[in-house]
Write an enzyme that holds these catalytic residues in place. Structure first.
Site, PDB file in Angstrom:
ATOM      1  N   LYS A 191     -29.672  -7.208   5.242  1.00  0.00           N
ATOM      2  CA  LYS A 191     -29.797  -8.183   6.335  1.00  0.00           C
ATOM      3  C   LYS A 191     -28.447  -8.831   6.657  1.00  0.00           C
ATOM      4  O   LYS A 191     -28.075  -8.940   7.810  1.00  0.00           O
ATOM      5  CB  LYS A 191     -30.787  -9.295   5.964  1.00  0.00           C
ATOM      6  N   ARG A 231     -22.626 -13.044  -7.060  1.00  0.00           N
ATOM      7  CA  ARG A 231     -23.605 -14.131  -6.962  1.00  0.00           C
ATOM      8  C   ARG A 231     -24.380 -14.267  -8.267  1.00  0.00           C
ATOM      9  O   ARG A 231     -24.735 -13.259  -8.877  1.00  0.00           O
ATOM     10  CB  ARG A 231     -24.584 -13.849  -5.799  1.00  0.00           C
ATOM     11  N   ARG A 243     -36.665 -11.868  -7.431  1.00  0.00           N
ATOM     12  CA  ARG A 243     -36.549 -12.088  -5.980  1.00  0.00           C
ATOM     13  C   ARG A 243     -37.383 -11.062  -5.216  1.00  0.00           C
ATOM     14  O   ARG A 243     -37.991 -11.384  -4.197  1.00  0.00           O
ATOM     15  CB  ARG A 243     -35.078 -12.024  -5.551  1.00  0.00           C
ATOM     16  N   ARG A 282     -23.052  -5.769  -5.710  1.00  0.00           N
ATOM     17  CA  ARG A 282     -22.509  -6.545  -4.586  1.00  0.00           C
ATOM     18  C   ARG A 282     -21.460  -7.565  -5.062  1.00  0.00           C
ATOM     19  O   ARG A 282     -21.615  -8.203  -6.100  1.00  0.00           O
ATOM     20  CB  ARG A 282     -23.663  -7.286  -3.900  1.00  0.00           C
ATOM     21  N   ARG A 342     -39.334 -16.741   5.494  1.00  0.00           N
ATOM     22  CA  ARG A 342     -39.709 -15.901   4.356  1.00  0.00           C
ATOM     23  C   ARG A 342     -41.198 -16.006   4.063  1.00  0.00           C
ATOM     24  O   ARG A 342     -41.717 -15.263   3.238  1.00  0.00           O
ATOM     25  CB  ARG A 342     -38.934 -16.345   3.110  1.00  0.00           C
TER      26      ARG A 342
HETATM   27  P1  AMP Z   1     -30.470 -14.924   0.386  1.00  0.00           P
HETATM   28  O1  AMP Z   1     -28.990 -15.068   0.490  1.00  0.00           O
HETATM   29  O2  AMP Z   1     -31.154 -14.850   1.720  1.00  0.00           O
HETATM   30  O3  AMP Z   1     -30.870 -13.803  -0.553  1.00  0.00           O
HETATM   31  O4  AMP Z   1     -31.026 -16.272  -0.295  1.00  0.00           O
HETATM   32  C1  AMP Z   1     -30.590 -16.656  -1.574  1.00  0.00           C
HETATM   33  C2  AMP Z   1     -31.535 -17.701  -2.141  1.00  0.00           C
HETATM   34  O5  AMP Z   1     -31.524 -18.868  -1.279  1.00  0.00           O
HETATM   35  C3  AMP Z   1     -33.006 -17.294  -2.219  1.00  0.00           C
HETATM   36  O6  AMP Z   1     -33.308 -16.544  -3.391  1.00  0.00           O
HETATM   37  C4  AMP Z   1     -33.689 -18.667  -2.189  1.00  0.00           C
HETATM   38  O7  AMP Z   1     -33.566 -19.316  -3.444  1.00  0.00           O
HETATM   39  C5  AMP Z   1     -32.832 -19.441  -1.186  1.00  0.00           C
HETATM   40  N1  AMP Z   1     -33.322 -19.280   0.197  1.00  0.00           N
HETATM   41  C6  AMP Z   1     -32.687 -18.652   1.244  1.00  0.00           C
HETATM   42  N2  AMP Z   1     -33.437 -18.694   2.359  1.00  0.00           N
HETATM   43  C7  AMP Z   1     -34.585 -19.352   2.027  1.00  0.00           C
HETATM   44  C8  AMP Z   1     -35.765 -19.699   2.734  1.00  0.00           C
HETATM   45  N3  AMP Z   1     -35.955 -19.337   4.010  1.00  0.00           N
HETATM   46  N4  AMP Z   1     -36.733 -20.393   2.068  1.00  0.00           N
HETATM   47  C9  AMP Z   1     -36.577 -20.746   0.777  1.00  0.00           C
HETATM   48  N5  AMP Z   1     -35.497 -20.428   0.034  1.00  0.00           N
HETATM   49  C10 AMP Z   1     -34.495 -19.739   0.644  1.00  0.00           C
END
Ligand code: AMP
Length: 216
Positions: free
Chosen positions: A13, A160, A171, A127, A88
């Site tokens: 994404k 990360r 996740r 990554r 999400r």
């Molecule tokens: P991402 O970079 O999109 O993989 O997000 C990393 C982390 O941020 C996720 O595992 C969640 O802990 C938090 N996070 C990101 N977007 C959301 C969302 N829409 N709702 C809740 N937690 C989020």
């Protein structure tokens, strides 16, 4: 144009959103990036979100919502955006609809990037991300010219904390619990398009751009 990218962590994404934003002149809004920025800058929001993120759990809705409202209120969003990492859950999809309607906006396209679990784990555990400009690399699939250094801005790369195999699996589990209903939600609104994300990033990008331009 208002676009949502759905897909498991590691489906690409972030990579697609950055390329699409450039190509279609849209702003890239990543809730994960905004949250990490808050953690890095030690804001109160970052302090609240951090523990959830490190475990691979979702940050409470109210926090993400507050953050996103502030982002939508910036003057660059009405012209068009790509939303990456939100919604999400169905609850977040409904909240989003309300937030956009209140600003006379609505979503045009929802792309579901479908990737297999083996590909996701390989992508995420390898990554690396730039500590300054957030550019993404991969130790084998897309290595930087100099190990550990960003090609674009020369800053150091980091892994990360949630990109280790155990947290990646958590996740993915969190994602699978919610995604089916989210996909139904957008399919019913006739906004959903599925794209295979196991393919090369450039192929995925071309497919998305073709869909967007043919249906404009
Ligand atoms: P991402 O970079 O999109 O993989 O997000 C990393 C982390 O941020 C996720 O595992 C969640 O802990 C938090 N996070 C990101 N977007 C959301 C969302 N829409 N709702 C809740 N937690 C989020």
């Amino acid at each position: 144009m208002k676009i949502i990218l759905l897909g498991a962590p590691g489906a690409g994404k972030g990579t697609q959103a950055k390329k699409l934003a450039e190509k279609l002149r849209l702003v890239h809004i990543s809730t994960g990036d905004i949250l990490r920025e808050n953690v890095k800058n030690k804001t109160s929001l970052g302090a609240e979100a951090r523990a959830y993120m490190e475990k691979g759990a979702l940050v409470p809705d109210a926090l993400v919502e507050r953050m996103l409202e502030a982002r939508f209120d910036k003057s660059d969003t009405p012209a068009g955006f790509i939303l990456d990492g939100y919604p999400r859950t169905i609850a977040q999809a409904r909240t989003l609809e309300g937030m956009l309607a209140a600003r006379q906006m609505e979503v045009d396209f929802v792309f579901d990037l479908q990737a297999s679990e083996a590909v996701i784990i390989q992508r995420l555990t390898g990554r690396r991300v730039c500590s300054q400009c957030n550019a993404n690399y991969h130790v084998t699939n897309m290595p930087p010219r100099v190990a550990g250094i960003c090609d674009k801005c020369g800053s150091s790369l980091y892994q990360r904390v949630d990109d280790n195999e155990e947290t990646v699996k958590k996740r993915l589990q969190v994602y699978k619990q919610e995604v089916a209903s989210l996909i139904d939600y957008y399919a019913q609104k006739q906004k959903l398009y599925s794209v295979s994300a196991d393919q090369d990033a450039s192929v995925v990008l071309d497919q998305i751009v073709d869909l967007v331009t043919s249906r404009k």
